[in-house]
Design an enzyme around this catalytic site. Sequence first.
Site, mmCIF file in Angstrom:
data_model
loop_
_atom_site.group_PDB
_atom_site.id
_atom_site.type_symbol
_atom_site.label_atom_id
_atom_site.label_comp_id
_atom_site.label_asym_id
_atom_site.label_seq_id
_atom_site.Cartn_x
_atom_site.Cartn_y
_atom_site.Cartn_z
ATOM 1 N N CYS A 164 -2.675 -6.537 -35.718
ATOM 2 C CA CYS A 164 -3.736 -7.468 -35.346
ATOM 3 C C CYS A 164 -5.097 -6.799 -35.188
ATOM 4 O O CYS A 164 -6.087 -7.479 -34.921
ATOM 5 C CB CYS A 164 -3.352 -8.189 -34.059
ATOM 6 S SG CYS A 164 -1.773 -9.051 -34.193
ATOM 7 N N HIS A 304 -10.042 -9.381 -27.120
ATOM 8 C CA HIS A 304 -8.851 -9.601 -27.950
ATOM 9 C C HIS A 304 -8.056 -10.773 -27.379
ATOM 10 O O HIS A 304 -7.598 -11.636 -28.135
ATOM 11 C CB HIS A 304 -8.007 -8.334 -27.992
ATOM 12 C CG HIS A 304 -6.794 -8.457 -28.851
ATOM 13 N ND1 HIS A 304 -6.861 -8.608 -30.226
ATOM 14 C CD2 HIS A 304 -5.466 -8.450 -28.548
ATOM 15 C CE1 HIS A 304 -5.636 -8.687 -30.731
ATOM 16 N NE2 HIS A 304 -4.772 -8.601 -29.729
ATOM 17 N N GLU A 315 -6.428 -5.859 -20.703
ATOM 18 C CA GLU A 315 -7.726 -5.720 -21.364
ATOM 19 C C GLU A 315 -8.876 -5.928 -20.390
ATOM 20 O O GLU A 315 -9.861 -5.181 -20.403
ATOM 21 C CB GLU A 315 -7.846 -6.704 -22.525
ATOM 22 C CG GLU A 315 -9.178 -6.583 -23.249
ATOM 23 C CD GLU A 315 -9.356 -7.583 -24.375
ATOM 24 O OE1 GLU A 315 -10.352 -7.464 -25.117
ATOM 25 O OE2 GLU A 315 -8.499 -8.492 -24.515
ATOM 26 N N LYS A 336 -9.945 -16.841 -29.260
ATOM 27 C CA LYS A 336 -8.629 -17.247 -29.762
ATOM 28 C C LYS A 336 -8.155 -18.527 -29.085
ATOM 29 O O LYS A 336 -7.232 -19.182 -29.565
ATOM 30 C CB LYS A 336 -7.597 -16.135 -29.561
ATOM 31 C CG LYS A 336 -7.786 -14.937 -30.479
ATOM 32 C CD LYS A 336 -6.671 -13.911 -30.286
ATOM 33 C CE LYS A 336 -6.852 -12.690 -31.168
ATOM 34 N NZ LYS A 336 -7.976 -11.830 -30.734
ATOM 35 N N HIS A 341 -4.594 -17.160 -33.098
ATOM 36 C CA HIS A 341 -4.589 -15.729 -33.391
ATOM 37 C C HIS A 341 -4.402 -15.522 -34.890
ATOM 38 O O HIS A 341 -3.321 -15.748 -35.420
ATOM 39 C CB HIS A 341 -3.464 -15.057 -32.600
ATOM 40 C CG HIS A 341 -3.500 -13.566 -32.633
ATOM 41 N ND1 HIS A 341 -4.387 -12.841 -33.410
ATOM 42 C CD2 HIS A 341 -2.754 -12.640 -31.972
ATOM 43 C CE1 HIS A 341 -4.178 -11.557 -33.222
ATOM 44 N NE2 HIS A 341 -3.201 -11.407 -32.358
ATOM 45 N N PHE A 402 0.047 -4.619 -32.578
ATOM 46 C CA PHE A 402 1.388 -4.071 -32.433
ATOM 47 C C PHE A 402 1.411 -2.641 -32.992
ATOM 48 O O PHE A 402 0.821 -2.370 -34.042
ATOM 49 C CB PHE A 402 2.403 -4.916 -33.189
ATOM 50 C CG PHE A 402 2.857 -6.161 -32.466
ATOM 51 C CD1 PHE A 402 2.336 -6.528 -31.246
ATOM 52 C CD2 PHE A 402 3.830 -6.974 -33.037
ATOM 53 C CE1 PHE A 402 2.762 -7.679 -30.589
ATOM 54 C CE2 PHE A 402 4.278 -8.132 -32.392
ATOM 55 C CZ PHE A 402 3.737 -8.486 -31.165
#
Length: 414
Positions: A164, A304, A315, A336, A341, A402
């Site tokens: 991502c 994110h 985050e 998002k 996403h 990931f």
Amino acid sequence: MSRTTDVVVTGLGATTPLGGDVRSTWAAALAGESGARPFEHDWSERYGIPVEFAATIKVKPEDVLERPELKRMDPSAQYAMIAAREAWSDAGSPEVDGERLGAVVSSGIGGIWTTLDGWDLLQEKGARRVLPMTVPMLMPNSPVAYVSLEFGAKAGAHALVSACASGAEAIGYAVDMIRAGRADVVIAGGTEATIHPMPIAAFAASRTLSLRNDDPQGASRPYDVDRDGFVIGEGAGVVVLESAEHAAARGARVYARIAGVGLSADGYHITSPEPSGDGQIRAMRAALAESGVAASDVVHVNAHATSTVVGDLIEARSVRGVLGDDSDHVALSATKSMTGHLLGGAGALETIFTVLALHERQAPPTINVAQPDPELVLDLVRDTPRALPAGDVAAINNSFGFGGHNVALVVTSA
């Protein structure tokens, strides 16, 4: 050229769950609209998939591309081509020697539709019916290959894959290409087309997707106490980057600068972020150090923030760990909540949002946050846009993937 070479953004292109181009996507984002909608398929009933919705593309490629293009490109490449053409036109279709033009367009997963459709065809009708273009369509570098062919980019065509974080890392690599003197202009971004029953089933099995089937548009809710996972989306975002010298020589309009790129890896877990946020902090600090921007100059962060229970707060704490008390004057947006996403396309689209936020001095809203998590240590922009200050200011766009990939981009006003 050198690490001090200014790299500017002169063109923007996108196709997203909110709109078929940048203008419509940005307008919808500022209006707080959601791109999530129920499936048009019977996947849930047919396969037992517990998720019944996604943030699907707003304008279908068949409404934009010619039939021969549709037949030879996986949807991931189709989206990239639509976005790249818009970005190139928006940049004024610069005249540049092909050997000074590069392309970096990434995908986190690649041509999953082509891969799985090809397997089904092989099983059902045999090897002779498998299309000869299957491999060129499914390979992860297919989108950038088609983009480089379209525009004659000969300085290099690259497809970095970092889940991502792929779209943001592509933009970072493009910046490095220009600073290293390999190119004067680079077309860069990310794309993804994974709204297919198999990856959706896999994400659902990993318990990362929201299960709010009764409220798709309210499902993505970063930082809300009731967040339960992300909404999978699709689409592409592409920017045209140039050395400031090249842009000035042709009188190009400049939206903003990509002033700093920070990369790191967690080295912790294949899917979970490192709990202390160490990798995220190192990426942001590296981007700020490269940019020469002080924490006090940062007025906006596009997070994110996927709407997962654990990731959002890691985050937020990381941002405060980097900016300290200067975090108090930072407008935090989690877009998002509207787009879903876009996986490998997310970082590129959110870079476009960050660029436009500085260009227009408006931080886009975060929607669906009815009850902000009491552990949120930042000032979240909720429901309506917020004005950003005038003058020379900066913003950070974060993208994490990931495998422990962390990318931070520092954007500064033009």
